[in-house]
Write an enzyme that holds these catalytic residues in place. Structure first.
Site, PDB file in Angstrom:
ATOM      1  N   ARG A  27      93.878 -10.034  32.935  1.00 38.76           N
ATOM      2  CA  ARG A  27      93.074  -9.115  32.123  1.00 38.76           C
ATOM      3  C   ARG A  27      92.749  -9.679  30.739  1.00 38.76           C
ATOM      4  O   ARG A  27      92.007  -9.080  29.974  1.00 38.76           O
ATOM      5  CB  ARG A  27      93.823  -7.784  31.958  1.00 38.76           C
ATOM      6  CG  ARG A  27      94.026  -7.062  33.256  1.00 38.76           C
ATOM      7  CD  ARG A  27      94.837  -5.819  33.021  1.00 38.76           C
ATOM      8  NE  ARG A  27      94.103  -4.876  32.217  1.00 38.76           N
ATOM      9  CZ  ARG A  27      93.520  -3.780  32.688  1.00 38.76           C
ATOM     10  NH1 ARG A  27      93.608  -3.500  33.960  1.00 38.76           N
ATOM     11  NH2 ARG A  27      92.892  -2.960  31.899  1.00 38.76           N
ATOM     12  N   TRP A  74      92.815  -9.831  25.179  1.00 37.85           N
ATOM     13  CA  TRP A  74      91.458 -10.385  25.202  1.00 37.85           C
ATOM     14  C   TRP A  74      90.824  -9.916  23.897  1.00 37.85           C
ATOM     15  O   TRP A  74      90.642  -8.723  23.682  1.00 37.85           O
ATOM     16  CB  TRP A  74      90.690  -9.859  26.417  1.00 37.85           C
ATOM     17  CG  TRP A  74      89.332 -10.453  26.560  1.00 37.85           C
ATOM     18  CD1 TRP A  74      89.025 -11.661  27.126  1.00 37.85           C
ATOM     19  CD2 TRP A  74      88.095  -9.887  26.138  1.00 37.85           C
ATOM     20  NE1 TRP A  74      87.665 -11.867  27.084  1.00 37.85           N
ATOM     21  CE2 TRP A  74      87.064 -10.791  26.482  1.00 37.85           C
ATOM     22  CE3 TRP A  74      87.732  -8.703  25.503  1.00 37.85           C
ATOM     23  CZ2 TRP A  74      85.728 -10.555  26.218  1.00 37.85           C
ATOM     24  CZ3 TRP A  74      86.395  -8.465  25.237  1.00 37.85           C
ATOM     25  CH2 TRP A  74      85.408  -9.382  25.588  1.00 37.85           C
ATOM     26  N   ASN A 100      95.372  -0.979  23.878  1.00 37.96           N
ATOM     27  CA  ASN A 100      94.111  -1.354  24.544  1.00 37.96           C
ATOM     28  C   ASN A 100      93.047  -0.404  24.044  1.00 37.96           C
ATOM     29  O   ASN A 100      93.314   0.789  23.882  1.00 37.96           O
ATOM     30  CB  ASN A 100      94.200  -1.147  26.062  1.00 37.96           C
ATOM     31  CG  ASN A 100      94.844  -2.318  26.756  1.00 37.96           C
ATOM     32  OD1 ASN A 100      95.274  -3.270  26.110  1.00 37.96           O
ATOM     33  ND2 ASN A 100      94.913  -2.239  28.065  1.00 37.96           N
ATOM     34  N   GLY A 101      91.839  -0.910  23.865  1.00 38.20           N
ATOM     35  CA  GLY A 101      90.745  -0.041  23.440  1.00 38.20           C
ATOM     36  C   GLY A 101      90.223  -0.469  22.084  1.00 38.20           C
ATOM     37  O   GLY A 101      90.527  -1.567  21.600  1.00 38.20           O
ATOM     38  N   GLU A 490      79.674 -19.274  34.207  1.00 35.73           N
ATOM     39  CA  GLU A 490      80.993 -18.730  33.944  1.00 35.73           C
ATOM     40  C   GLU A 490      82.096 -19.788  34.046  1.00 35.73           C
ATOM     41  O   GLU A 490      82.986 -19.836  33.214  1.00 35.73           O
ATOM     42  CB  GLU A 490      81.209 -17.643  35.004  1.00 35.73           C
ATOM     43  CG  GLU A 490      82.336 -16.744  34.790  1.00 35.73           C
ATOM     44  CD  GLU A 490      82.389 -15.687  35.890  1.00 35.73           C
ATOM     45  OE1 GLU A 490      81.542 -15.675  36.810  1.00 35.73           O
ATOM     46  OE2 GLU A 490      83.317 -14.874  35.829  1.00 35.73           O
ATOM     47  N   LYS A 605      89.438 -10.638  33.466  1.00 33.05           N
ATOM     48  CA  LYS A 605      89.098 -10.117  34.787  1.00 33.05           C
ATOM     49  C   LYS A 605      88.617  -8.668  34.732  1.00 33.05           C
ATOM     50  O   LYS A 605      87.666  -8.314  35.408  1.00 33.05           O
ATOM     51  CB  LYS A 605      90.322 -10.259  35.701  1.00 33.05           C
ATOM     52  CG  LYS A 605      90.056  -9.896  37.150  1.00 33.05           C
ATOM     53  CD  LYS A 605      89.181 -10.924  37.843  1.00 33.05           C
ATOM     54  CE  LYS A 605      88.846 -10.566  39.262  1.00 33.05           C
ATOM     55  NZ  LYS A 605      87.638 -11.252  39.727  1.00 33.05           N
TER      56      LYS A 605
HETATM   57  C1  F6R Z   1      81.632 -12.604  37.381  1.00 34.82           C
HETATM   58  C2  F6R Z   1      82.493 -11.454  37.170  1.00 34.82           C
HETATM   59  C3  F6R Z   1      82.005 -10.352  36.286  1.00 34.82           C
HETATM   60  C4  F6R Z   1      82.318  -8.987  36.908  1.00 34.82           C
HETATM   61  C5  F6R Z   1      81.964  -7.844  35.940  1.00 34.82           C
HETATM   62  C6  F6R Z   1      82.197  -6.489  36.580  1.00 34.82           C
HETATM   63  O1  F6R Z   1      82.196 -13.517  38.269  1.00 34.82           O
HETATM   64  O2  F6R Z   1      83.564 -11.390  37.693  1.00 34.82           O
HETATM   65  O3  F6R Z   1      80.648 -10.466  36.004  1.00 34.82           O
HETATM   66  O4  F6R Z   1      81.599  -8.876  38.097  1.00 34.82           O
HETATM   67  O5  F6R Z   1      82.742  -7.949  34.792  1.00 34.82           O
HETATM   68  O6  F6R Z   1      83.507  -6.334  36.973  1.00 34.82           O
HETATM   69  P1  F6R Z   1      83.938  -5.233  38.030  1.00 34.82           P
HETATM   70  O7  F6R Z   1      83.307  -5.597  39.330  1.00 34.82           O
HETATM   71  O8  F6R Z   1      85.435  -5.325  38.083  1.00 34.82           O
HETATM   72  O9  F6R Z   1      83.451  -3.924  37.517  1.00 34.82           O
END
Ligand code: F6R
Length: 610
Positions: A27, A74, A100-101, A490, A605
């Protein structure tokens, strides 16, 4: 984004915290830290960079304590360095918090505290919370936190400890997820921003809702609201199997997850497609058939890779089910005038189920009375709990920050859902059987792409020397090109511009030269000839061209410098072989470029800030 972990119980709290943070590191990995209480003093460890740097600083043997809080960061406010790492302490080192936030009014609060002589150590918005709790503290940690919550604006999930309360944790949330797990005897309490951290444990779990505060003491947990009224929380039994975090012999999680796809697509398909009947079923989908058959407008919303899946969904829902559909970038959607009627369905797509922008878009849609469906990978996630109904991807945990297998599972589920809606309208059984049969062949076709990974690696060696790329496609190959370009950006940190090939002549062609290769996705028959014409125009201006094309396609060999041949399928499903090949291409380029493939710089992530 960012991971919170707290522990109070009869095991070594620091060890528990480090293990928990390992499960949350995906994360955010700009910095990490842990705080605990020993002999009436707060002890705080922090390190910039990945968790391993923090682990090196801690001698667990000397710290057999029953309480600790930890965080992986992050960066939002303040640089990604040790000073800004959580936990944050107040000036006098009495209170430690992880957060967080985003605290929206932190600037005003900070200036006010500074005018009263309070010294700050970091550039973060979070530190203001620790300073305020200390200011508000009158021998009662719960009251001090409660008062502080009323002063701060914005989103937060916080976990708080105080040196005078070595067996007490206060946790609170507003617009940011926080769950508490505990065993039947309440010997151990685990607090986390993400139930992934409960992996391997059978726990009773409660999810805190907006403005709820949990007060955890030895063998005791109560939850109150801002008015200090007790909230009765129902717990869920989380039978969390050990998440498998093995790379299974692959060099990176990303490569393992690319190779997982034949299986994960099957998992998304099996039990849902009834091929011989031309039917699709989704477990626990409780929308009434009446509503489903009346839907005349679908809004699909998501971010990043999941947004690219939304663009594919638009084509599926419009072409197969004849339902007007729009695909909306979630961070933009909430600011639009959403045209929602009683026959609108809003679908949110998310791997993590935690993306704040997607949640905000959903909230805006719900506020206008929309029925909502989520297509998510992580069960029990915030988005899946917020929407009326959910369909799960069943892809298993995706460890690499760069999304691959979740994307192909999203496309699988969306294709099935389009057939499901179409069958409630005018799609004939015979037609549906053909669609399902073609989808069933996809895992095999992907296996064939995986078999040519060394050829793709050879092409990556040739193209990795360039710094900038055009990714071109038409029809469904355009979102394919967008997704492929995102993968390259990326993980290789290279500039990759995705364009619908027909648009090149309207401006971008000016950029073409022999220093700017074109990566072309040619596997849609409907637009194949037009695609060749666009590529001719790029070739005439010197662009090196690498094409991903369907086996036996005519003409492309004469135009492109290099061709990667893929298995034939329908235009609707060509995204599968093309995007898996593009994932491998991005992976090998990144390897040559020696980037941090599983944890690319500046990313995380789950993106839980807007
Ligand atoms: C690219 C990637 C990001 C996620 C985006 C949405 O490889 O992983 O662009 O797709 O941050 O994340 P989710 O799908 O978890 O809402």
């Amino acid at each position: 984004m960012c991971g919170i972990f707290g522990y109070l119980g009869n095991k070594n709290s620091i060890k528990a915290c480090l293990n928990g943070l390992k499960l949350l590191e995906y994360r955010g990995y700009d910095s990490a830290g842990i705080a605990t209480i020993k002999n009436g003093s707060l002890i705080n460890f922090k390190a910039s960079g990945k968790l391993i740097s923090l682990e090196k600083k801690i001698n667990i043997k000397n710290l057999n304590l029953d309480l600790a809080i930890g965080h992986t960061r992050w960066a939002t406010h303040g640089a990604a360095n040790e000073k800004n790492a959580h936990p944050h302490l107040d000036e006098m080192k009495n209170v430690a918090i992880v957060h967080n936030g985003i605290i929206e009014n932190y600037d005003i609060l900070k200036k006010d505290l500074q005018s009263k002589g309070v010294k700050f150590r970091s550039e973060t918005d979070s530190e203001v919370i620790a300073q305020l709790i200390f200011k508000n503290y009158k021998k009662n940690l719960l009251d001090a936190t409660l008062k502080t919550l009323k002063e701060v604006k914005g989103s937060l999930a916080i976990v708080v400890i105080h040196k005078n309360h070595p067996h007490e944790i206060v946790a609170a949330t507003r617009e940011s997820p926080l769950a508490i797990g505990f065993d039947d005897k309440k010997n151990e309490f685990i607090i986390s921003s993400d139930p992934n951290a409960f992996s391997g444990r059978n726990l009773n779990v409660i999810f805190l809702k907006n403005n709820e505060i949990a007060h955890i003491k030895k063998n005791d947990l109560i939850v109150i609201n801002l008015r200090k009224q007790k909230v009765h929380k129902k717990f869920e039994k989380l039978n969390s199997k050990n998440l498998i975090f093995s790379k299974k012999g692959f060099e990176h999680f990303l490569l393992k997850e690319i190779f997982d796809q034949p299986l994960t697509i099957q998992k998304a398909y099996l039990g849902r497609a009834i091929e011989d009947k031309g039917q699709v079923e989704f477990e626990h989908l409780n929308f009434t058939k009446k509503f489903l058959s009346k839907i005349d407008n679908i809004i699909v919303t998501a971010c990043g890779t999941s947004y690219h899946a939304s663009l594919i969904a638009k084509a599926y829902f419009e072409d197969q089910a004849n339902i007007r559909t729009s695909a909306e970038i979630a961070s933009e959607m909430r600011f639009k005038n959403l045209l929602i009627t009683k026959n609108t369905l809003v679908i949110a797509i998310s791997q993590s189920g935690e993306t704040a922008d997607t949640m905000a878009a959903l909230k805006a849609a719900k506020a206008k009375g929309a029925k909502t469906l989520s297509i998510v990978n992580v069960q029990n996630s915030t988005i899946s709990r917020f929407t009326d109904e959910s369909i799960f991807l069943k892809a298993g945990p995706e460890r690499s920050v760069c999304s691959t297998k979740a994307f192909s599972s999203q496309i699988t589920v969306l294709y099935l859902f389009a057939i499901y809606l179409a069958r409630l309208r005018d799609m004939k059984k015979r037609e549906a059987i053909l669609f399902l049969k073609e989808l069933k062949k996809i895992p095999l076709k992907i296996r064939k792409v995986l078999k040519i990974s060394s050829l793709i690696n050879e092409q990556a060696k040739k193209y990795a020397k360039f710094d900038s790329f055009f990714f071109l496609g038409r029809n469904l190959m355009y979102p394919t090109a967008m997704e492929a370009a995102l993968k390259l950006k990326e993980i290789s940190y290279l500039n990759a511009n995705a364009y619908p090939a027909g648009e090149m002549k309207h401006g971008p062609l000016a950029l073409i030269s022999n220093k700017l290769p074109v990566i072309a996705f040619c596997s849609n028959e409907k637009t194949y000839d037009k695609m060749l014409s666009s590529l001719m125009e790029a070739k005439a201006r010197g662009a090196p061209i690498l094409a991903f094309a369907t086996k036996n396609s005519y003409g492309i060999e004469d135009i492109a410098d290099d061709v990667i041949w893929l298995e034939k399928t329908t235009d609707e499903l060509a995204i599968f072989p093309s995007s898996v090949a593009a994932q491998l291409f991005a992976y090998y380029v990144a390897k040559i470029r020696k980037t941090d493939i599983d944890q690319p710089r500046n990313l995380a992530k789950s993106v839980t800030v807007e």
